[in-house]
Motif scaffolding. Structure first.
Motif, PDB file in Angstrom:
ATOM      1  N   ALA A   1     -23.922  -1.306   0.437  1.00  0.00           N
ATOM      2  CA  ALA A   1     -22.879  -0.277  -0.035  1.00  0.00           C
ATOM      3  C   ALA A   1     -21.880   0.257   1.028  1.00  0.00           C
ATOM      4  O   ALA A   1     -20.637   0.583   0.608  1.00  0.00           O
ATOM      5  CB  ALA A   1     -23.744   0.957  -0.398  1.00  0.00           C
ATOM      6  N   ASP A   2     -21.865  -0.030   2.281  1.00  0.00           N
ATOM      7  CA  ASP A   2     -21.070   0.612   3.453  1.00  0.00           C
ATOM      8  C   ASP A   2     -21.227  -0.523   4.515  1.00  0.00           C
ATOM      9  O   ASP A   2     -22.298  -0.589   5.085  1.00  0.00           O
ATOM     10  CB  ASP A   2     -21.220   1.986   3.841  1.00  0.00           C
ATOM     11  N   GLU A   3     -20.299  -1.525   4.595  1.00  0.00           N
ATOM     12  CA  GLU A   3     -20.251  -2.732   5.591  1.00  0.00           C
ATOM     13  C   GLU A   3     -20.183  -2.054   7.059  1.00  0.00           C
ATOM     14  O   GLU A   3     -20.467  -3.168   7.894  1.00  0.00           O
ATOM     15  CB  GLU A   3     -19.280  -3.547   5.346  1.00  0.00           C
ATOM     16  N   SER A   4     -19.901  -0.788   7.250  1.00  0.00           N
ATOM     17  CA  SER A   4     -19.921  -0.482   8.846  1.00  0.00           C
ATOM     18  C   SER A   4     -20.997   0.548   9.220  1.00  0.00           C
ATOM     19  O   SER A   4     -21.171   1.581   8.877  1.00  0.00           O
ATOM     20  CB  SER A   4     -18.532   0.272   8.950  1.00  0.00           C
TER      21      SER A   4
ATOM     22  N   MET B   1     -42.573   3.087 -11.116  1.00  0.00           N
ATOM     23  CA  MET B   1     -41.396   3.333 -10.590  1.00  0.00           C
ATOM     24  C   MET B   1     -41.523   4.774  -9.820  1.00  0.00           C
ATOM     25  O   MET B   1     -41.873   5.639 -10.419  1.00  0.00           O
ATOM     26  CB  MET B   1     -40.108   3.471 -11.302  1.00  0.00           C
ATOM     27  N   ASP B   2     -41.280   4.634  -8.687  1.00  0.00           N
ATOM     28  CA  ASP B   2     -41.379   5.886  -7.750  1.00  0.00           C
ATOM     29  C   ASP B   2     -40.059   6.282  -6.979  1.00  0.00           C
ATOM     30  O   ASP B   2     -39.472   5.301  -6.537  1.00  0.00           O
ATOM     31  CB  ASP B   2     -42.354   5.674  -6.780  1.00  0.00           C
ATOM     32  N   ILE B   3     -39.395   7.407  -7.101  1.00  0.00           N
ATOM     33  CA  ILE B   3     -38.235   7.738  -6.120  1.00  0.00           C
ATOM     34  C   ILE B   3     -38.825   8.834  -5.224  1.00  0.00           C
ATOM     35  O   ILE B   3     -39.359   9.724  -5.546  1.00  0.00           O
ATOM     36  CB  ILE B   3     -37.016   8.401  -6.917  1.00  0.00           C
ATOM     37  N   ARG B   4     -38.591   8.506  -3.809  1.00  0.00           N
ATOM     38  CA  ARG B   4     -39.037   9.433  -2.811  1.00  0.00           C
ATOM     39  C   ARG B   4     -37.985   9.547  -1.846  1.00  0.00           C
ATOM     40  O   ARG B   4     -37.072   8.949  -1.609  1.00  0.00           O
ATOM     41  CB  ARG B   4     -40.508   8.935  -2.253  1.00  0.00           C
ATOM     42  N   LYS B   5     -38.133  10.720  -1.379  1.00  0.00           N
ATOM     43  CA  LYS B   5     -37.146  11.179  -0.252  1.00  0.00           C
ATOM     44  C   LYS B   5     -37.686  10.848   1.207  1.00  0.00           C
ATOM     45  O   LYS B   5     -38.859  10.661   1.415  1.00  0.00           O
ATOM     46  CB  LYS B   5     -37.099  12.717   0.093  1.00  0.00           C
ATOM     47  N   ILE B   6     -36.607  10.282   1.875  1.00  0.00           N
ATOM     48  CA  ILE B   6     -36.951   9.756   3.355  1.00  0.00           C
ATOM     49  C   ILE B   6     -36.267  10.523   4.305  1.00  0.00           C
ATOM     50  O   ILE B   6     -35.265  10.872   4.165  1.00  0.00           O
ATOM     51  CB  ILE B   6     -36.184   8.439   3.566  1.00  0.00           C
ATOM     52  N   THR B   7     -37.279  11.120   4.978  1.00  0.00           N
ATOM     53  CA  THR B   7     -36.930  12.203   6.156  1.00  0.00           C
ATOM     54  C   THR B   7     -36.850  11.894   7.574  1.00  0.00           C
ATOM     55  O   THR B   7     -36.065  12.686   8.349  1.00  0.00           O
ATOM     56  CB  THR B   7     -37.955  13.421   6.020  1.00  0.00           C
ATOM     57  N   ASP B   8     -37.652  10.745   7.726  1.00  0.00           N
ATOM     58  CA  ASP B   8     -37.088  10.018   9.115  1.00  0.00           C
ATOM     59  C   ASP B   8     -36.995   8.497   9.373  1.00  0.00           C
ATOM     60  O   ASP B   8     -37.599   7.860   8.292  1.00  0.00           O
ATOM     61  CB  ASP B   8     -38.491  10.480   9.906  1.00  0.00           C
ATOM     62  N   ASN B   9     -36.754   7.898  10.139  1.00  0.00           N
ATOM     63  CA  ASN B   9     -36.489   6.634  10.462  1.00  0.00           C
ATOM     64  C   ASN B   9     -35.642   5.920   9.173  1.00  0.00           C
ATOM     65  O   ASN B   9     -35.994   5.029   8.633  1.00  0.00           O
ATOM     66  CB  ASN B   9     -37.700   5.885  10.615  1.00  0.00           C
ATOM     67  N   LYS B  10     -34.461   6.714   8.939  1.00  0.00           N
ATOM     68  CA  LYS B  10     -33.666   6.160   7.667  1.00  0.00           C
ATOM     69  C   LYS B  10     -33.109   4.841   8.013  1.00  0.00           C
ATOM     70  O   LYS B  10     -32.612   4.071   7.184  1.00  0.00           O
ATOM     71  CB  LYS B  10     -32.642   7.212   7.693  1.00  0.00           C
ATOM     72  N   LYS B  11     -32.815   4.716   9.446  1.00  0.00           N
ATOM     73  CA  LYS B  11     -32.444   3.433   9.760  1.00  0.00           C
ATOM     74  C   LYS B  11     -33.327   2.275   9.572  1.00  0.00           C
ATOM     75  O   LYS B  11     -32.681   0.905   9.499  1.00  0.00           O
ATOM     76  CB  LYS B  11     -32.128   3.339  11.275  1.00  0.00           C
ATOM     77  N   LYS B  12     -34.551   2.246   8.974  1.00  0.00           N
ATOM     78  CA  LYS B  12     -35.241   1.447   8.598  1.00  0.00           C
ATOM     79  C   LYS B  12     -34.769   0.578   7.296  1.00  0.00           C
ATOM     80  O   LYS B  12     -35.088  -0.684   7.148  1.00  0.00           O
ATOM     81  CB  LYS B  12     -36.668   1.937   8.258  1.00  0.00           C
ATOM     82  N   TYR B  13     -33.998   1.294   6.685  1.00  0.00           N
ATOM     83  CA  TYR B  13     -33.143   0.740   5.424  1.00  0.00           C
ATOM     84  C   TYR B  13     -31.618   0.205   5.510  1.00  0.00           C
ATOM     85  O   TYR B  13     -31.117   0.022   4.534  1.00  0.00           O
ATOM     86  CB  TYR B  13     -33.255   1.685   4.422  1.00  0.00           C
ATOM     87  N   ILE B  14     -31.396   0.071   7.039  1.00  0.00           N
ATOM     88  CA  ILE B  14     -30.053  -0.367   7.326  1.00  0.00           C
ATOM     89  C   ILE B  14     -29.503  -1.522   6.400  1.00  0.00           C
ATOM     90  O   ILE B  14     -28.287  -1.501   5.863  1.00  0.00           O
ATOM     91  CB  ILE B  14     -30.051  -0.510   8.801  1.00  0.00           C
ATOM     92  N   ASP B  15     -30.295  -2.473   6.129  1.00  0.00           N
ATOM     93  CA  ASP B  15     -29.941  -3.707   5.490  1.00  0.00           C
ATOM     94  C   ASP B  15     -29.501  -3.271   4.178  1.00  0.00           C
ATOM     95  O   ASP B  15     -28.580  -3.943   3.454  1.00  0.00           O
ATOM     96  CB  ASP B  15     -30.973  -4.780   5.417  1.00  0.00           C
ATOM     97  N   LEU B  16     -30.271  -2.168   3.467  1.00  0.00           N
ATOM     98  CA  LEU B  16     -29.911  -1.837   2.116  1.00  0.00           C
ATOM     99  C   LEU B  16     -28.560  -0.995   2.216  1.00  0.00           C
ATOM    100  O   LEU B  16     -27.800  -1.126   1.344  1.00  0.00           O
ATOM    101  CB  LEU B  16     -31.134  -1.254   1.578  1.00  0.00           C
ATOM    102  N   LEU B  17     -28.656   0.051   3.172  1.00  0.00           N
ATOM    103  CA  LEU B  17     -27.495   0.766   3.235  1.00  0.00           C
ATOM    104  C   LEU B  17     -26.094  -0.040   3.334  1.00  0.00           C
ATOM    105  O   LEU B  17     -25.030   0.301   3.106  1.00  0.00           O
ATOM    106  CB  LEU B  17     -27.591   1.579   4.529  1.00  0.00           C
ATOM    107  N   LEU B  18     -26.103  -1.197   4.340  1.00  0.00           N
ATOM    108  CA  LEU B  18     -25.169  -1.934   4.642  1.00  0.00           C
ATOM    109  C   LEU B  18     -24.596  -2.693   3.275  1.00  0.00           C
ATOM    110  O   LEU B  18     -23.251  -3.175   3.378  1.00  0.00           O
ATOM    111  CB  LEU B  18     -25.247  -3.062   5.505  1.00  0.00           C
TER     112      LEU B  18
END
Length: 146
Positions: A20-23, A1-18
């Motif tokens: 937790a927050d539908e908007s 298991m690895d936890i890493r910081k994302i510094t660019d292209n954060k919107k690549k994870y939009i499906d996951l972000l949505l």
């Protein structure tokens, strides 16, 4: 298991972000100024975004785990990581809906109820929101203190 910081292209994870927050518009308000972390366990399973609100004060703006991996400790691992990673954090807030499963999760991670923002979900989203079959109306803020 690895936890890493994302510094660019954060919107690549939009499906996951949505999850937790539908908007996406609400996500856009904090995503770029926030620190984003992903938990990778043979593929990304979870993410979180925190923002610094004041000296020593942070807010957990978004945390999501892919549904097939709920209740496997990934969310808790991310929260534990944040507390360790943010050594300057004395206070961490998180806002969530008034839903038993969310509230009990955060309380089990050491958060305590702080305050509420009346009608937050009704006033700030263009559609009704539900969690565990309950309409979300007020934002419940919880607070963790070092």
């Amino acid at each position: 298991m690895d936890i890493r910081k994302i510094t660019d292209n954060k919107k690549k994870y939009i499906d996951l972000l949505l999850l937790a927050d539908e908007s996406e518009a609400m996500i856009d308000r904090y995503l770029e100024r926030g620190e984003m972390f992903v938990l990778d366990d043979d593929g990304v399973k979870a993410e979180c975004v925190i923002t610094q609100e004041d000296i020593g004060v942070y807010e957990l703006k978004n945390i999501a785990v892919l549904p097939n991996y709920w209740r496997k400790g990934y969310g808790r691992k991310l929260i534990e990581f944040i507390f360790t990673h943010c050594s300057s954090c004395n206070v961490m807030f998180v806002g969530t809906g008034d839903c038993y499963s969310s509230l009990s999760f955060y309380k089990s991670c050491g958060f305590k109820e702080s305050h509420r923002v009346k009608n937050f979900f009704v006033d700030n989203y263009d559609h009704l929101m539900f969690e565990d079959g309950v309409q979300l109306v007020d934002m419940v803020y919880l607070k963790w203190e070092r």
